[in-house]
Write a protein that holds these residues in place. Sequence first.
Motif, PDB file in Angstrom:
ATOM      1  N   ILE A  76       0.857  -1.196   0.000  1.00 29.57           N
ATOM      2  CA  ILE A  76       0.000   0.000   0.000  1.00 29.57           C
ATOM      3  C   ILE A  76       0.892   1.244   0.000  1.00 29.57           C
ATOM      4  N   ASP A  77       0.662   2.148  -0.964  1.00 27.63           N
ATOM      5  CA  ASP A  77       1.433   3.393  -1.019  1.00 27.63           C
ATOM      6  C   ASP A  77       0.893   4.445  -0.056  1.00 27.63           C
ATOM      7  N   VAL A  78      -0.443   4.558   0.010  1.00 33.01           N
ATOM      8  CA  VAL A  78      -1.058   5.566   0.880  1.00 33.01           C
ATOM      9  C   VAL A  78      -2.132   4.887   1.720  1.00 33.01           C
ATOM     10  N   ALA A  79      -1.974   4.978   3.038  1.00 36.86           N
ATOM     11  CA  ALA A  79      -2.932   4.358   3.958  1.00 36.86           C
ATOM     12  C   ALA A  79      -3.872   5.432   4.496  1.00 36.86           C
ATOM     13  N   ILE A  80      -5.140   5.326   4.131  1.00 30.58           N
ATOM     14  CA  ILE A  80      -6.157   6.217   4.684  1.00 30.58           C
ATOM     15  C   ILE A  80      -6.743   5.517   5.903  1.00 30.58           C
ATOM     16  N   VAL A  81      -6.512   6.092   7.071  1.00 32.22           N
ATOM     17  CA  VAL A  81      -6.955   5.460   8.320  1.00 32.22           C
ATOM     18  C   VAL A  81      -8.273   6.101   8.743  1.00 32.22           C
ATOM     19  N   THR A  82      -9.324   5.289   8.800  1.00 34.11           N
ATOM     20  CA  THR A  82     -10.645   5.868   9.025  1.00 34.11           C
ATOM     21  C   THR A  82     -11.142   5.746  10.471  1.00 34.11           C
ATOM     22  N   ASP A  83     -10.719   4.735  11.196  1.00 28.23           N
ATOM     23  CA  ASP A  83     -11.312   4.421  12.510  1.00 28.23           C
ATOM     24  C   ASP A  83     -12.836   4.314  12.451  1.00 28.23           C
ATOM     25  N   LEU A  84     -13.360   3.891  11.310  1.00 31.40           N
ATOM     26  CA  LEU A  84     -14.807   3.727  11.146  1.00 31.40           C
ATOM     27  C   LEU A  84     -15.220   2.258  11.230  1.00 31.40           C
ATOM     28  N   HIS A  85     -14.272   1.380  11.397  1.00 33.43           N
ATOM     29  CA  HIS A  85     -14.527  -0.061  11.373  1.00 33.43           C
ATOM     30  C   HIS A  85     -15.339  -0.447  10.129  1.00 33.43           C
ATOM     31  N   ASN A  86     -16.401  -1.211  10.265  1.00 31.65           N
ATOM     32  CA  ASN A  86     -17.074  -1.686   9.052  1.00 31.65           C
ATOM     33  C   ASN A  86     -17.721  -0.582   8.220  1.00 31.65           C
ATOM     34  N   ALA A  87     -17.941   0.582   8.806  1.00 28.35           N
ATOM     35  CA  ALA A  87     -18.490   1.689   8.017  1.00 28.35           C
ATOM     36  C   ALA A  87     -17.478   2.179   6.989  1.00 28.35           C
ATOM     37  N   ARG A  88     -16.216   1.783   7.151  1.00 35.40           N
ATOM     38  CA  ARG A  88     -15.237   2.177   6.131  1.00 35.40           C
ATOM     39  C   ARG A  88     -15.560   1.534   4.788  1.00 35.40           C
ATOM     40  N   ASN A  89     -16.324   0.453   4.792  1.00 31.67           N
ATOM     41  CA  ASN A  89     -16.720  -0.166   3.527  1.00 31.67           C
ATOM     42  C   ASN A  89     -17.449   0.833   2.626  1.00 31.67           C
ATOM     43  N   ASN A  90     -18.191   1.740   3.240  1.00 35.68           N
ATOM     44  CA  ASN A  90     -18.892   2.746   2.442  1.00 35.68           C
ATOM     45  C   ASN A  90     -17.904   3.714   1.793  1.00 35.68           C
ATOM     46  N   VAL A  91     -16.850   4.067   2.502  1.00 37.61           N
ATOM     47  CA  VAL A  91     -15.834   4.983   1.957  1.00 37.61           C
ATOM     48  C   VAL A  91     -15.102   4.325   0.784  1.00 37.61           C
ATOM     49  N   ILE A  92     -14.864   3.021   0.888  1.00 33.90           N
ATOM     50  CA  ILE A  92     -14.240   2.295  -0.231  1.00 33.90           C
ATOM     51  C   ILE A  92     -15.069   2.463  -1.496  1.00 33.90           C
ATOM     52  N   THR A  93     -16.363   2.274  -1.370  1.00 30.62           N
ATOM     53  CA  THR A  93     -17.196   2.328  -2.584  1.00 30.62           C
ATOM     54  C   THR A  93     -17.324   3.762  -3.105  1.00 30.62           C
ATOM     55  N   LEU A  94     -17.470   4.725  -2.198  1.00 30.80           N
ATOM     56  CA  LEU A  94     -17.644   6.116  -2.627  1.00 30.80           C
ATOM     57  C   LEU A  94     -16.400   6.672  -3.313  1.00 30.80           C
ATOM     58  N   SER A  95     -15.225   6.163  -2.931  1.00 33.86           N
ATOM     59  CA  SER A  95     -13.972   6.694  -3.466  1.00 33.86           C
ATOM     60  C   SER A  95     -13.551   6.006  -4.759  1.00 33.86           C
ATOM     61  N   SER A  96     -14.328   5.018  -5.201  1.00 34.64           N
ATOM     62  CA  SER A  96     -13.985   4.253  -6.400  1.00 34.64           C
ATOM     63  C   SER A  96     -14.869   4.670  -7.570  1.00 34.64           C
ATOM     64  N   ASP A  97     -14.275   4.744  -8.762  1.00 37.17           N
ATOM     65  CA  ASP A  97     -15.087   4.996  -9.952  1.00 37.17           C
ATOM     66  C   ASP A  97     -15.907   3.765 -10.295  1.00 37.17           C
ATOM     67  N   VAL A  98     -15.291   2.611 -10.136  1.00 34.92           N
ATOM     68  CA  VAL A  98     -15.968   1.333 -10.339  1.00 34.92           C
ATOM     69  C   VAL A  98     -15.461   0.395  -9.245  1.00 34.92           C
ATOM     70  N   VAL A  99     -16.325  -0.487  -8.771  1.00 33.72           N
ATOM     71  CA  VAL A  99     -15.933  -1.469  -7.754  1.00 33.72           C
ATOM     72  C   VAL A  99     -15.904  -2.857  -8.393  1.00 33.72           C
ATOM     73  N   ILE A 100     -14.831  -3.600  -8.139  1.00 33.14           N
ATOM     74  CA  ILE A 100     -14.748  -4.984  -8.616  1.00 33.14           C
ATOM     75  C   ILE A 100     -14.667  -5.917  -7.413  1.00 33.14           C
ATOM     76  N   ALA A 101     -15.557  -6.897  -7.378  1.00 30.28           N
ATOM     77  CA  ALA A 101     -15.507  -7.905  -6.318  1.00 30.28           C
ATOM     78  C   ALA A 101     -14.874  -9.180  -6.858  1.00 30.28           C
ATOM     79  N   CYS A 102     -13.839  -9.661  -6.175  1.00 29.53           N
ATOM     80  CA  CYS A 102     -13.220 -10.944  -6.516  1.00 29.53           C
ATOM     81  C   CYS A 102     -13.988 -12.038  -5.786  1.00 29.53           C
ATOM     82  N   GLY A 103     -15.146 -12.378  -6.309  1.00 27.04           N
ATOM     83  CA  GLY A 103     -16.012 -13.328  -5.624  1.00 27.04           C
ATOM     84  C   GLY A 103     -16.763 -12.659  -4.487  1.00 27.04           C
ATOM     85  N   ILE A 104     -17.729 -13.419  -3.938  1.00 24.69           N
ATOM     86  CA  ILE A 104     -18.533 -12.924  -2.809  1.00 24.69           C
ATOM     87  C   ILE A 104     -18.568 -14.044  -1.794  1.00 24.69           C
ATOM     88  N   GLU A 105     -17.615 -14.025  -0.866  1.00 18.99           N
ATOM     89  CA  GLU A 105     -17.479 -15.173   0.038  1.00 18.99           C
ATOM     90  C   GLU A 105     -18.044 -14.927   1.426  1.00 18.99           C
TER      91      GLU A 105
END
Lengths: 167, 167, 167, 167
Positions: A76-105
């Motif tokens: 990882i070149d840049v670590a964005i530390v959120t301290d949001l725990h699972n709510a950080r999942n929302n930040v992942i999606t909002l910051s992406s132009d497109v989201v790719i899931a490698c399977g859904i396990e």
Amino acid sequence: MRKPVIGVVGTSNDSSPAVDVALKLGKLIALEGWIVLSGGRDAGVMRAVSRGAKEVPGSLTIGILPSQSSDVAPDIDVAIVTDLHNARNNVITLSSDVVIACGIEGPGTTSEIALALKNNKRVIVIGATEAARTFFEEVAGGKLIHVKTPEEAIQALLAVFTGGRRK
Amino acid sequence: MRKPVIGVVGTSNDSSPAVDVALKLGKLIALEGWIVLSGGRDAGVMRAVSRGAKEVPGSLTIGILPSQSSDVAPDIDVAIVTDLHNARNNVITLSSDVVIACGIEGPGTTSEIALALKNNKRVIVIGATEAARTFFEEVAGGKLIHVKTPEEAIQALLAVFTGGRRK
Amino acid sequence: MRKPVIGVVGTSNDSSPAVDVALKLGKLIALEGWIVLSGGRDAGVMRAVSRGAKEVPGSLTIGILPSQSSDVAPDIDVAIVTDLHNARNNVITLSSDVVIACGIEGPGTTSEIALALKNNKRVIVIGATEAARTFFEEVAGGKLIHVKTPEEAIQALLAVFTGGRRK
Amino acid sequence: MRKPVIGVVGTSNDSSPAVDVALKLGKLIALEGWIVLSGGRDAGVMRAVSRGAKEVPGSLTIGILPSQSSDVAPDIDVAIVTDLHNARNNVITLSSDVVIACGIEGPGTTSEIALALKNNKRVIVIGATEAARTFFEEVAGGKLIHVKTPEEAIQALLAVFTGGRRK
């Protein structure tokens, strides 16, 4: 003009076949000159996708970490530390132009796909099971793009961007 | 000793049959003396479940709102304003002892169920489709409790609490 | 019509004189029939203000907790678990009609006052030092209301509500 | 080994003298090979610090945006979209190795300094007023580093890193 940011999500289980998919996918995204964004932890798909990307000189990898105490993946070149725990999942999606899931396990990846859809993001899933396809068809009517390999995911991304649907 | 908090989630679509389910469910939860927590907006399941609860004297309804500009449902007693948008779904699940979904009609409810499971919360689903059952069995192996009616949901809640699994 | 929610913030240090102020303040707020909202942890001002409130029959106390692992103060009726760590300070201010600080002893309370001002909330400070008054006058030009005792804080609250400035 | 990330905060007011300070500071940080992180909006210190950084070839600028609808400053390389509104201030501080404030002109910057201190981050303030110095001495006992110019801020950063206090 900012470079496209591709969010890649998937299991933290190191022994899943999704890890090899993520390694390949990270490299292919970086070869296109795009930025690889992930959950940033030192495990599973998160570690693999950034490792794959960093095989390409000049690539950039961003990790959106759940907690100050999370172990950061080595590539990882840049670590964005959120301290949001699972709510950080929302930040992942909002910051992406497109989201790719490698399977859904598991429920984590499920939440990321659902939040991405809720945020009106395009989502590509590699290797969804029949059950996952049927369920998401029911709750999101055709909004997921299904592919089988990392190479097909890149083709799908190119189609999304060409179609002017980048947002 | 705090009263149990039951999180109720579901569609914001006012014309869904889930609205009647939520109205009934809210009343039944309140009759048990439990607190009804929801997304708090003036729409669909959120409005109905708090309305049902407030038919019972002495009941308490909490709404976890996504934004300062959200319309609050009229029967919410306490509005927690998060300004977290879709990340507030995680706060809904974390603040609930058990989460009940009145059906799974879209990606919002899907994200709430997935986040609840990720946070190790018990989740009861009323009237899940076959596709939803199959998918969540795959990603969360038997952790969802499936029922058909609000009355059965109350029985399932009582079983969870009696089983000492309240957390 | 929802009851007013009064957010009370201050040090987690149990040996601060602010603890006695909070105990008295919690009781006075509850006697007005208003809801007491705090950071909810079992320490300092958070514990004291909810304890004071619960001396009044029919009172209601809400705690906005930073983490799933936080100890909840014994007199909290409803624990909202955010897993947002220090970002939960923003939720405290957004969910309050007015915020009252029992002194300003550290960076946590400073952040809560600053976020409340940023969110256009009225803020009452009990017993601010001269340095705090001068600084906040500089960054927020007269927006803080300064009082010396819990009784004066209640008078200031009544003036805010009568002035139609509840928001 | 990740590059140091320097968080720069300050007013969104375009006519503040802090804007010129931020422009110079951004360039100096980039010349050291460090990453410039800011609130990312197209205003004031946020716009200026990323503009200054991008005068240096090979620099990297990260913006932590409050909302999906925020305008992104033109010199931001990677936009992290949080939809957390003012709670994103906490993410800015957590993701920075050191936080530098270009003055303290309003409650937003005040909240960022306070949250940084709460998260145990080193904070450098350029050109604090006497009132700000006195107040923060009171609430954070000597933890702020005060300097007068961008050049002095770089010297202070080098001292922090040399002192082994990077965290």
